[in-house]
Design an enzyme around this catalytic site. Structure first.
Site, PDB file in Angstrom:
ATOM      1  N   ALA A   1      10.478 -13.754 -73.282  1.00 52.47           N
ATOM      2  CA  ALA A   1      11.262 -14.187 -72.439  1.00 52.47           C
ATOM      3  C   ALA A   1      12.658 -13.175 -72.325  1.00 52.47           C
ATOM      4  O   ALA A   1      13.031 -12.495 -73.174  1.00 52.47           O
ATOM      5  CB  ALA A   1      12.008 -15.610 -73.008  1.00 52.47           C
ATOM      6  N   ASP A   2      13.130 -13.176 -70.985  1.00 50.24           N
ATOM      7  CA  ASP A   2      14.387 -12.481 -70.946  1.00 50.24           C
ATOM      8  C   ASP A   2      15.781 -13.363 -70.859  1.00 50.24           C
ATOM      9  O   ASP A   2      16.801 -12.986 -71.377  1.00 50.24           O
ATOM     10  CB  ASP A   2      14.344 -11.744 -69.646  1.00 50.24           C
ATOM     11  CG  ASP A   2      13.533 -10.561 -69.540  1.00 50.24           C
ATOM     12  OD1 ASP A   2      12.181 -10.725 -69.303  1.00 50.24           O
ATOM     13  OD2 ASP A   2      13.896  -9.456 -69.910  1.00 50.24           O
ATOM     14  N   ARG A   3      15.616 -14.473 -70.686  1.00 45.12           N
ATOM     15  CA  ARG A   3      16.564 -15.454 -70.502  1.00 45.12           C
ATOM     16  C   ARG A   3      15.988 -16.945 -70.549  1.00 45.12           C
ATOM     17  O   ARG A   3      15.239 -17.292 -69.720  1.00 45.12           O
ATOM     18  CB  ARG A   3      17.566 -15.248 -69.481  1.00 45.12           C
ATOM     19  CG  ARG A   3      18.766 -16.082 -69.728  1.00 45.12           C
ATOM     20  CD  ARG A   3      19.674 -15.810 -68.466  1.00 45.12           C
ATOM     21  NE  ARG A   3      20.306 -14.644 -68.301  1.00 45.12           N
ATOM     22  CZ  ARG A   3      21.363 -14.275 -68.508  1.00 45.12           C
ATOM     23  NH1 ARG A   3      22.487 -15.031 -68.826  1.00 45.12           N
ATOM     24  NH2 ARG A   3      22.041 -12.957 -68.294  1.00 45.12           N
TER      25      ARG A   3
END
Ligand code: MRU
Length: 345
Positions: A240-242
């Site tokens: 995940a990036d965010r």
């Protein structure tokens, strides 16, 4: 020994230039914030945790070169440095979190400026060791969740993009879970996608899997649905990036379609990310800004044009997977249903 994307000792930072992998292993020196910004922008180093760590260590190497006469001067220097670094890539939240934690740590210090600088350096350097420990915890929690839910001795999984030692300080998040399954003897094999358009799967994940002797097979992104239909995939595991407060998750472009295909085929869909990837100030995925990358990264391969001249190009680097397609979010503090991640705040 596992791959080292980041080499650091006080005053000296080197990163493995990931644009040259898998054919060349070249370490490049990062002499300060501007070098750090460039390496992140050009994706010589990438992956949400690695971006935050390299950004912070680029501040550390520059700090060593400067002397400061007051705490305010130091605060100003650090503020400006992160302000610049935050503009390199905007979707991954980890570097924002790092910047906030550094600033609040600095404000809490009351010592003389030399001691503050020393403590700040130690604080920045600790990010490197903390990240490996967090990833090992993610690996263990995730492997346990998968084996508890799979009802079989060995599982077969699919992953996307690169979430391994190259995207972190070491061990990896989604790839950390795969590593843990392998170490426990519960992995039969892993499929990894090429991850178009920039091929992080083919260039980097495939390289890591081969390096670690993990039984693995590369597929094109477009083969994922038929893979789930015909080859018995037990779980899709991605990074995940965010992660928004409601569990919607931004990750490498192509993640969303994998989640849809997983739902259709009854395959568990797992997000693996440290708690520092959760943005509790972001209510849902609709509020996440998705970075668009230069057209050349899609239209060319290693500098050579592969698409017809004059064709239009849309190149979002990430997409957002809605929380209701996600079975579980595995963090360094345990495995949580998307609706339960508020407990981690
Ligand atoms: O554009 P990239 O290569 O930085 O994208 C990386 C990803 O999307 C990863 O899945 C994510 O950052 C998690 S890395 C542990």
């Amino acid at each position: 020994m596992s791959l080292e994307a980041i080499r650091y000792q006080r005053g000296q930072l080197e990163i493995l230039n990931q644009l040259l992998l898998p054919t060349q292993s070249v370490y490049e020196e990062i002499r300060g914030v501007e070098d750090g910004w460039n390496a992140i922008k050009l994706m010589k180093v990438r992956g949400a945790p690695a971006i935050a760590i390299v950004a912070s260590l680029s501040v550390a190497v520059e700090l060593v070169q400067h002397s400061f006469t007051s705490k305010d001067e130091l605060l100003q220097f650090v503020g400006k440095a992160y302000e610049r670094l935050l503009t390199a890539r905007k979707t991954a939240v980890n570097v924002y979190k790092a910047s906030e934690s550094v600033r609040s740590y600095l404000s809490s210090l009351q010592d003389d400026v030399m001691e503050i600088k020393e403590k700040l350096l130690t604080f920045l350097e600790k990010m490197l060791t903390d990240d490996v420990a967090d990833n090992k915890a993610i690996g263990d929690f995730g492997a346990k969740w998968i084996t508890d839910n799979a009802n079989k001795d060995k599982v077969q999984v699919l992953t996307h993009c690169n979430t391994g030692s190259l995207a972190t300080a070491g061990y990896g998040t989604a790839l950390g879970i795969i590593r843990s399954l392998h170490e426990n003897g519960t992995l039969s094999s892993v499929y990894c996608t090429e991850t178009r358009p920039y091929n992080q799967g083919a260039r980097l994940t495939a390289y890591e899997l081969v390096y670690e002797n993990i039984p693995s097979t590369l597929i094109c992104d477009s083969m994922a649905a038929v893979l789930m239909k015909e080859r018995g995939i037990d779980a899709v595991i991605v990074g995940a990036d965010r992660v928004a407060a409601n569990g919607d998750t931004a990750n490498k472009i192509g993640t969303y379609q994998l989640a849809i295909a997983a739902k259709y085929h009854g395959v568990a869909f797992i997000i693996a990310a440290p708690v520092t990837s959760i943005d509790f100030s972001c209510p849902s995925g609709d509020h996440i800004k998705v970075e668009e990358r230069p057209a050349e990264e899609m239209l060319c391969f290693r500098g050579e044009r592969v698409a017809a001249e004059s064709i239009g190009c849309w190149n979002p680097a990430f997409d957002v997977t809605p929380a209701d397609l996600i079975s579980v979010i595995v963090t360094d503090r345990g495995a949580y249903k998307p609706a339960e991640i508020h407990k981690l705040q």
